[in-house]
Design a protein around this motif. Structure first.
Motif, mmCIF file in Angstrom:
data_model
loop_
_atom_site.group_PDB
_atom_site.id
_atom_site.type_symbol
_atom_site.label_atom_id
_atom_site.label_comp_id
_atom_site.label_asym_id
_atom_site.label_seq_id
_atom_site.Cartn_x
_atom_site.Cartn_y
_atom_site.Cartn_z
ATOM 1 N N CYS A 500 0.834 -1.204 0.000
ATOM 2 C CA CYS A 500 0.000 0.000 0.000
ATOM 3 C C CYS A 500 0.869 1.255 0.000
ATOM 4 N N GLU A 501 1.998 1.214 0.703
ATOM 5 C CA GLU A 501 2.882 2.373 0.731
ATOM 6 C C GLU A 501 3.441 2.655 -0.664
ATOM 7 N N GLU A 502 3.761 1.608 -1.413
ATOM 8 C CA GLU A 502 4.283 1.791 -2.770
ATOM 9 C C GLU A 502 3.246 2.469 -3.663
ATOM 10 N N TRP A 503 1.980 2.071 -3.497
ATOM 11 C CA TRP A 503 0.929 2.711 -4.303
ATOM 12 C C TRP A 503 0.671 4.147 -3.852
ATOM 13 N N TYR A 504 0.742 4.397 -2.515
ATOM 14 C CA TYR A 504 0.617 5.774 -2.047
ATOM 15 C C TYR A 504 1.709 6.640 -2.676
ATOM 16 N N GLU A 505 2.930 6.117 -2.689
ATOM 17 C CA GLU A 505 4.058 6.879 -3.219
ATOM 18 C C GLU A 505 3.917 7.116 -4.719
ATOM 19 N N ARG A 506 3.396 6.103 -5.429
ATOM 20 C CA ARG A 506 3.186 6.305 -6.870
ATOM 21 C C ARG A 506 2.171 7.421 -7.099
ATOM 22 N N ALA A 507 1.070 7.386 -6.342
ATOM 23 C CA ALA A 507 0.056 8.435 -6.487
ATOM 24 C C ALA A 507 0.619 9.796 -6.094
ATOM 25 N N ALA A 508 1.397 9.813 -5.019
ATOM 26 C CA ALA A 508 1.991 11.069 -4.549
ATOM 27 C C ALA A 508 2.929 11.639 -5.605
ATOM 28 N N GLY A 509 3.722 10.765 -6.224
ATOM 29 C CA GLY A 509 4.632 11.205 -7.267
ATOM 30 C C GLY A 509 3.910 11.774 -8.471
ATOM 31 N N GLN A 510 2.643 11.384 -8.658
ATOM 32 C CA GLN A 510 1.828 11.914 -9.761
ATOM 33 C C GLN A 510 1.077 13.176 -9.356
ATOM 34 N N GLY A 511 1.332 13.670 -8.134
ATOM 35 C CA GLY A 511 0.724 14.923 -7.701
ATOM 36 C C GLY A 511 -0.572 14.776 -6.949
ATOM 37 N N HIS A 512 -0.903 13.566 -6.520
ATOM 38 C CA HIS A 512 -2.156 13.347 -5.780
ATOM 39 C C HIS A 512 -1.980 13.869 -4.353
ATOM 40 N N ARG A 513 -2.739 14.913 -3.968
ATOM 41 C CA ARG A 513 -2.503 15.600 -2.703
ATOM 42 C C ARG A 513 -2.783 14.725 -1.485
ATOM 43 N N ARG A 514 -3.891 13.978 -1.511
ATOM 44 C CA ARG A 514 -4.192 13.130 -0.348
ATOM 45 C C ARG A 514 -3.135 12.044 -0.188
ATOM 46 N N ALA A 515 -2.647 11.530 -1.317
ATOM 47 C CA ALA A 515 -1.577 10.534 -1.247
ATOM 48 C C ALA A 515 -0.309 11.157 -0.683
ATOM 49 N N GLN A 516 -0.026 12.396 -1.057
ATOM 50 C CA GLN A 516 1.165 13.081 -0.524
ATOM 51 C C GLN A 516 1.070 13.235 0.988
ATOM 52 N N VAL A 517 -0.121 13.592 1.461
ATOM 53 C CA VAL A 517 -0.318 13.720 2.916
ATOM 54 C C VAL A 517 -0.115 12.369 3.591
ATOM 55 N N ARG A 518 -0.650 11.324 2.977
ATOM 56 C CA ARG A 518 -0.545 9.983 3.575
ATOM 57 C C ARG A 518 0.902 9.505 3.593
ATOM 58 N N VAL A 519 1.651 9.773 2.517
ATOM 59 C CA VAL A 519 3.067 9.391 2.484
ATOM 60 C C VAL A 519 3.823 10.168 3.563
ATOM 61 N N GLY A 520 3.464 11.446 3.740
ATOM 62 C CA GLY A 520 4.079 12.230 4.810
ATOM 63 C C GLY A 520 3.791 11.637 6.177
ATOM 64 N N MET A 521 2.556 11.191 6.391
ATOM 65 C CA MET A 521 2.181 10.593 7.681
ATOM 66 C C MET A 521 2.953 9.299 7.932
ATOM 67 N N LEU A 522 3.119 8.496 6.881
ATOM 68 C CA LEU A 522 3.866 7.242 7.016
ATOM 69 C C LEU A 522 5.329 7.527 7.324
ATOM 70 N N ALA A 523 5.879 8.557 6.676
ATOM 71 C CA ALA A 523 7.276 8.933 6.948
ATOM 72 C C ALA A 523 7.422 9.432 8.388
ATOM 73 N N ALA A 524 6.446 10.224 8.844
ATOM 74 C CA ALA A 524 6.498 10.738 10.214
ATOM 75 C C ALA A 524 6.418 9.589 11.210
ATOM 76 N N ALA A 525 5.585 8.578 10.882
ATOM 77 C CA ALA A 525 5.456 7.417 11.765
ATOM 78 C C ALA A 525 6.761 6.639 11.855
#
Length: 628
Positions: A500-525
């Motif tokens: 799931c993290e890999e898919w979040y990162e793919r979406a984030a890399g494509q500019g998906h804002r909610r995915a970017q927030v989620r990837v940030g939360m995972l990194a913070a965790a």
């Protein structure tokens, strides 16, 4: 006597065949050919190409020897001399020698006399002499006689004589027999086509390759299957003998296989020989290699010869360069040449320039001619103009013709009307053809219906097809299934990323804002504050209020409360209740009670419920303080 009926080429080729002892010039044989009237082995008689000085001298000496022998009464010399004069086009000089040799029973002379009379416009008398030669065993005469009967509609007689010629090993006879049998739908045509091809007949080799391709298409069910080894072999043989259509087909086979250099050579061979489709294909090959100037030169050559595809390619090239008037001129030329993309591209050009009325006109023209993408573009134009009723039938026409985009657009149209079942049907159809956004819509619909396995399948298709929203929703689906992870401890080996993290990162890399927030939360965790801040900031700058709020939290924890307040202000202005409550607390601590109360009231209005409750208590306390 060594006759050369099987070896001599016809005069149209411009190639001169040296006689050995006796020449038997084949009878006229214009077979139905896939290469218009250019097949050198099957064309009518024409002129002889010039030889170099030594060959001309040798020929003159040979003619003199044969003439002296003929004057001395040598029948064979009369026949050879008559053939030489006939080949040179000296009909008047050839006739007496051929008649004399024929009268003495020379079959080669009888055949060549028939050729001469046919050229002079006496086909019936020519047929008489061909019969004499054919009965005497001349394969070339039997071929000529078979062609004579076929031209007069006497197919049984034609088959008889052509079979006589073919069975004697005559390539032209075998080809003409194959053509006759194929025309009638009789069995055996391919066998004789193969025989002719094996004897070096280039048109037979080309047609045999085409027949093998058709058989492969029927067996595979594909409209244009890849060429098999055998058909490629025959294309290659025909192309090597100068067959331009075979060279074109061979080039296409090699290009499809990725052997571009050799493909280019065969396209060039065919194009230089006048094939416009080869010139056009060569242009595309050169364009893909980055040589647009050379590509334009070949397209221009083909377009001037009436190739609509080349004219359309020239239009696209000039449009890319911003030369719209020239582009429009070539698109019109393509349209006039019957290229359906011409009108469609004219519509695109007009639409880009804001000429909506003209764009609609050209889209309609192309759509009425069956251009599915033009029908889709026309429907979009009508929809934007506020005419959904007019758009629907064009979307339907385009979708039924196979336009994936039109099927997706129909789904949007029906969903907008609340016809969810109809919309889902069109989304499914587009998704089955690989449309990523359609697969996303099907996935969302199946999620709502509680069908997670089917939803996951479609979301994977959407994500794999490049949909950022599809990647995010797939990640969220997978994320919800995994067990809660224990917090990361210092010194612990970082765990591997979940799918799931890999898919979040793919979406984030494509500019998906909610995915970017989620990837940030995972990194913070994971304790990676720098990575978390990077993703939060990227989301916030793109307009994400959650990204701005979380970035503020991160900055506040790092001791940068003034900067955190800036991001919370941005989040609160965008409607984030928690950010408004944080601002209320910040201003209260600073002693700015009025500003604190304003943000507390804002938090009450924004919610959610627990935020509104806390903000309400803070606001009441601030009001009491201010009124005291």
């Amino acid at each position: 006597m060594d006759v050369m009926g099987d070896k001599a080429t016809l005069f149209e080729t411009g190639r001169f065949v040296q006689p050995s002892s006796r020449e038997e010039i084949p009878g006229e044989s214009r077979d139905r050919a896939g290469e218009e009237s250019r097949d050198a082995a099957d064309g009518p008689f024409g002129g002889i190409a010039a030889e170099d000085a030594a060959e001309v001298a040798e020929e003159a000496a040979e003619e003199l020897r044969q003439r002296l022998a003929a004057e001395a009464g040598d029948i064979e010399a009369m026949s050879i001399l008559g053939a030489m004069l006939l080949r040179r086009g000296d009909l008047g000089g050839a006739e007496p020698h051929l008649r004399a040799a024929t009268g003495a029973g020379d079959r080669a002379a009888a055949n060549n006399l028939g050729v001469l009379l046919h050229q002079r416009g006496y086909p019936d008398e020519a047929a008489g002499w061909w019969r004499v030669a054919a009965v005497a065993g001349s394969a070339a005469a039997a071929h000529a006689l078979g062609r004579h009967h076929r031209e007069r509609g006497d197919e049984p007689a034609a088959e008889y004589w052509l079979r006589q010629s073919a069975e004697q090993g005559h390539a032209l006879g075998a080809y003409a027999l194959a053509d006759l049998l194929e025309h009638r739908g009789d069995a055996g045509g391919e066998q004789w086509l193969r025989t002719a091809a094996e004897r070096g007949h280039r048109e037979a080799a080309y047609r045999l390759a085409r027949a093998l391709d058709r058989q492969a298409a029927r067996s595979s069910g594909e409209e244009r299957p890849g060429a098999g080894e055998e058909s490629e072999q025959w294309y290659r043989q025909a192309a090597a003998r100068g067959h331009r259509r075979a060279a074109l087909n061979l080039g296409a086979i090699l290009e499809k296989r990725g052997e571009l250099k050799e493909a280019g050579r065969w396209y060039l061979t065919s194009a230089r020989d006048g094939d416009t489709r080869a010139a056009c294909a060569l242009g595309f090959l050169l364009r893909d290699a980055g040589d647009t100037d050379s590509a334009a030169a070949w397209w221009l050559r083909a377009a001037k010869d009436g190739d609509g595809n080349a004219a359309n390619a020239l239009g696209a090239l000039h449009a890319e360069r911003g030369e719209t008037q020239t582009a429009e001129r070539w698109y019109r030329a393509a349209m006039e040449a019957g290229e359906e993309n011409g009108a469609y591209n004219l519509g695109l050009l007009c639409a880009e320039q804001g000429r909506t009325a003209q764009a609609e006109q050209w889209y309609r023209r192309a759509a009425y001619d069956g251009h599915r993408e033009a029908a889709n573009a026309l429907a979009i134009l009508l929809l934007r103009a506020g005419d959904p009723a007019g758009a629907e039938p064009w979307f339907s026409k385009a979708a039924e013709a196979g336009s994936v985009d039109a099927a997706f657009n129909l789904g949007i149209l029906f969903a907008g009307r609340g016809a969810e079942d109809a919309a889902l049907g069109w989304y499914r159809r587009a998704a089955a053809a690989g449309h990523a956004e359609a697969a996303l819509q099907v996935g969302i619909a199946r999620l709502r219906a509680g069908d997670e396995p089917e939803a996951e399948r479609h979301l994977r298709c959407a994500a794999g097809g490049g949909s950022a929203e599809g990647a995010y929703r797939l990640a969220a689906l997978l994320d919800a299934r995994r067990p809660a992870a224990s917090p990361h401890e210092l010194g612990e080996t970082p765990r591997e990323k979940a799918e799931c993290e890999e898919w979040y990162e793919r979406a984030a890399g494509q500019g998906h804002r909610r995915a970017q927030v989620r990837v940030g939360m995972l990194a913070a965790a994971r304790g990676d504050v720098v990575e978390a801040a990077r993703w939060y900031r990227e989301a916030a700058e793109a307009g994400s209020r959650n990204g701005a709020f979380n970035l503020g939290l991160l900055l506040a924890r790092e001791g940068s409360e003034p900067e955190a307040a800036v991001w919370w202000t941005r989040a609160a202005d965008a409607g984030h209740g928690r950010a408004a409550l944080r601002l209320a607390l910040v201003y209260t601590r600073r002693g700015e009670l009025v500003e604190g109360q304003r943000w507390a009231d804002r938090a009450v209005a924004l919610g959610p419920e627990e935020v509104a409750e806390r903000a309400g208590r803070l606001g009441d306390a601030l009001r009491q303080e201010l009124s005291a």
